[in-house]
Design a protein around this motif. Structure first.
Motif, PDB file in Angstrom:
ATOM      1  N   ARG A 107       7.407  -5.286  -4.269  1.00 44.94           N
ATOM      2  CA  ARG A 107       7.854  -5.841  -2.988  1.00 44.94           C
ATOM      3  C   ARG A 107       9.112  -6.681  -3.167  1.00 44.94           C
ATOM      4  O   ARG A 107      10.051  -6.627  -2.364  1.00 44.94           O
ATOM      5  CB  ARG A 107       6.751  -6.734  -2.393  1.00 44.94           C
ATOM      6  CG  ARG A 107       5.674  -6.039  -1.593  1.00 44.94           C
ATOM      7  CD  ARG A 107       6.084  -5.766  -0.162  1.00 44.94           C
ATOM      8  NE  ARG A 107       6.490  -6.961   0.545  1.00 44.94           N
ATOM      9  CZ  ARG A 107       5.655  -7.785   1.166  1.00 44.94           C
ATOM     10  NH1 ARG A 107       4.354  -7.553   1.142  1.00 44.94           N
ATOM     11  NH2 ARG A 107       6.114  -8.836   1.810  1.00 44.94           N
ATOM     12  N   LEU A 108       9.151  -7.473  -4.236  1.00 41.94           N
ATOM     13  CA  LEU A 108      10.340  -8.278  -4.518  1.00 41.94           C
ATOM     14  C   LEU A 108      11.559  -7.390  -4.733  1.00 41.94           C
ATOM     15  O   LEU A 108      12.652  -7.671  -4.239  1.00 41.94           O
ATOM     16  CB  LEU A 108      10.107  -9.150  -5.759  1.00 41.94           C
ATOM     17  CG  LEU A 108       9.172 -10.343  -5.630  1.00 41.94           C
ATOM     18  CD1 LEU A 108       8.972 -10.988  -6.997  1.00 41.94           C
ATOM     19  CD2 LEU A 108       9.721 -11.364  -4.646  1.00 41.94           C
ATOM     20  N   LEU A 109      11.360  -6.298  -5.479  1.00 44.14           N
ATOM     21  CA  LEU A 109      12.474  -5.393  -5.768  1.00 44.14           C
ATOM     22  C   LEU A 109      12.963  -4.704  -4.496  1.00 44.14           C
ATOM     23  O   LEU A 109      14.170  -4.547  -4.293  1.00 44.14           O
ATOM     24  CB  LEU A 109      12.049  -4.360  -6.807  1.00 44.14           C
ATOM     25  CG  LEU A 109      13.155  -3.408  -7.297  1.00 44.14           C
ATOM     26  CD1 LEU A 109      14.318  -4.194  -7.899  1.00 44.14           C
ATOM     27  CD2 LEU A 109      12.587  -2.426  -8.325  1.00 44.14           C
ATOM     28  N   VAL A 110      12.036  -4.302  -3.630  1.00 40.47           N
ATOM     29  CA  VAL A 110      12.416  -3.693  -2.356  1.00 40.47           C
ATOM     30  C   VAL A 110      13.273  -4.659  -1.544  1.00 40.47           C
ATOM     31  O   VAL A 110      14.307  -4.287  -0.988  1.00 40.47           O
ATOM     32  CB  VAL A 110      11.161  -3.279  -1.549  1.00 40.47           C
ATOM     33  CG1 VAL A 110      11.527  -2.937  -0.103  1.00 40.47           C
ATOM     34  CG2 VAL A 110      10.488  -2.084  -2.204  1.00 40.47           C
ATOM     35  N   LEU A 141      10.016   3.333  -3.989  1.00 40.48           N
ATOM     36  CA  LEU A 141       9.378   2.074  -4.371  1.00 40.48           C
ATOM     37  C   LEU A 141       8.215   1.746  -3.437  1.00 40.48           C
ATOM     38  O   LEU A 141       7.155   1.299  -3.880  1.00 40.48           O
ATOM     39  CB  LEU A 141      10.403   0.931  -4.349  1.00 40.48           C
ATOM     40  CG  LEU A 141      11.513   0.988  -5.400  1.00 40.48           C
ATOM     41  CD1 LEU A 141      12.527  -0.132  -5.167  1.00 40.48           C
ATOM     42  CD2 LEU A 141      10.925   0.877  -6.802  1.00 40.48           C
ATOM     43  N   CYS A 142       8.415   1.976  -2.143  1.00 45.47           N
ATOM     44  CA  CYS A 142       7.349   1.702  -1.184  1.00 45.47           C
ATOM     45  C   CYS A 142       6.151   2.617  -1.420  1.00 45.47           C
ATOM     46  O   CYS A 142       5.004   2.198  -1.264  1.00 45.47           O
ATOM     47  CB  CYS A 142       7.868   1.861   0.242  1.00 45.47           C
ATOM     48  SG  CYS A 142       8.915   0.489   0.769  1.00 45.47           S
ATOM     49  N   SER A 143       6.424   3.863  -1.815  1.00 45.69           N
ATOM     50  CA  SER A 143       5.331   4.784  -2.147  1.00 45.69           C
ATOM     51  C   SER A 143       4.530   4.234  -3.324  1.00 45.69           C
ATOM     52  O   SER A 143       3.291   4.324  -3.355  1.00 45.69           O
ATOM     53  CB  SER A 143       5.884   6.167  -2.491  1.00 45.69           C
ATOM     54  OG  SER A 143       6.462   6.779  -1.362  1.00 45.69           O
ATOM     55  N   ARG A 144       5.223   3.650  -4.292  1.00 47.89           N
ATOM     56  CA  ARG A 144       4.542   3.079  -5.456  1.00 47.89           C
ATOM     57  C   ARG A 144       3.713   1.859  -5.052  1.00 47.89           C
ATOM     58  O   ARG A 144       2.630   1.623  -5.601  1.00 47.89           O
ATOM     59  CB  ARG A 144       5.567   2.685  -6.520  1.00 47.89           C
ATOM     60  CG  ARG A 144       6.236   3.862  -7.219  1.00 47.89           C
ATOM     61  CD  ARG A 144       7.237   3.385  -8.253  1.00 47.89           C
ATOM     62  NE  ARG A 144       6.587   2.600  -9.301  1.00 47.89           N
ATOM     63  CZ  ARG A 144       7.242   1.876 -10.202  1.00 47.89           C
ATOM     64  NH1 ARG A 144       8.577   1.827 -10.178  1.00 47.89           N
ATOM     65  NH2 ARG A 144       6.576   1.192 -11.131  1.00 47.89           N
TER      66      ARG A 144
END
Length: 263
Positions: A107-110, A141-144
């Motif tokens: 979430r931080l990376l997104v 990333l959201c899928s992960r």
């Protein structure tokens, strides 16, 4: 002559319980959960010895401390922490806590990628922007994130709903369900706001309508509340499609009653 008195409509005890659950968040679904502090932290499906568990917790805490060392961790720090979580999980694939913490780190990376893409100066620790969930650059990333939250839930959920859970189980399930419900609710709002979101965002959500996404969010909020998250209890009521339908019926009946009294 026998007079006939119209019978008053009455609710069965089951009807009353259903309506209470629909409209009253304080009817707390968590009342059905038994928390047993004597239980091991995780169910038997989590094949980790207590000795290894202690070591895992220490390593996990070290990764989290690295993220918390700065008020706003940069992208390099977040990616490094993700690599640490990847290694931790590859060595201990049944450890639920690592999955939910990796989801938080993702979430931080997104946020960082989305803020950089839109050239905003917001801190990555602020709420996930609605647009970030459906940004093409963050779709993978959201899928992960969804995958990790789902795996954490799968590993921590008891075999039977009637089974008692440990404090660690209840806390993780409350957090994971609430987090996933929040993201699903964001996805539903994006769907409603823009018709062009079908080719962006996590692939598993693209074919779903806004109403379907909101119903899934409501279910997650129900379980989040069931395991003790107070915010999830409130959101479960607000997003419950039956409660919303009943609420609309009540509002319409009140409107007609008010209009009738004014004639």
């Amino acid at each position: 002559m026998t007079s006939i008195t119209p019978a008053r409509p009455s609710l069965t005890s089951n009807d009353s319980a259903v309506l209470q659950a629909l409209f009253d968040a304080e009817s707390s679904p968590s009342a059905g959960i038994v928390i047993d502090t004597s239980l091991p932290s995780w169910p038997s499906s989590v094949t980790i010895s207590e000795t290894d568990l202690s070591s895992l917790k220490q390593r996990e805490s070290e990764i989290i401390r690295k993220l918390q060392a700065k008020e706003s961790p940069n992208q390099e720090t977040v990616i490094s922490s993700l690599e640490d979580f990847d290694e931790l999980i590859s060595q201990n694939e049944t450890y639920p806590s690592a999955y939910i913490n990796r989801a938080q780190t993702l979430r931080l990376l997104v946020d960082l990628i989305y803020n950089k893409e839109t050239e905003t100066t917001e801190s990555p620790n602020t709420e996930l922007a609605d647009g970030a969930l459906f940004s093409p650059k963050t779709s993978q990333l959201c899928s992960r994130i969804f995958s990790d939250l789902g795996q954490a839930i799968t590993l921590a959920t008891p075999t039977s709903p009637a089974d008692a859970v440990s404090s660690a189980q209840a806390r993780l399930l409350a957090d994971a369900h609430t987090h996933r419900g929040y993201l699903l609710l964001k996805a539903a709002r994006v769907k409603k706001a823009c018709s062009g979101g079908d080719d962006a965002g996590p692939e598993r959500l693209r074919s779903l309508t806004a109403d379907q996404l909101e119903e899934m969010a409501s279910q997650d909020f129900f379980f989040g509340g069931r395991y003790g998250n107070k915010v999830a209890q409130q959101l479960s009521v607000q997003t419950n499609p039956y409660a919303k339908m009943c609420g609309a019926i009540v509002k319409e009946a009140l409107r007609k009653e008010v209009e009738g009294s004014m004639k």
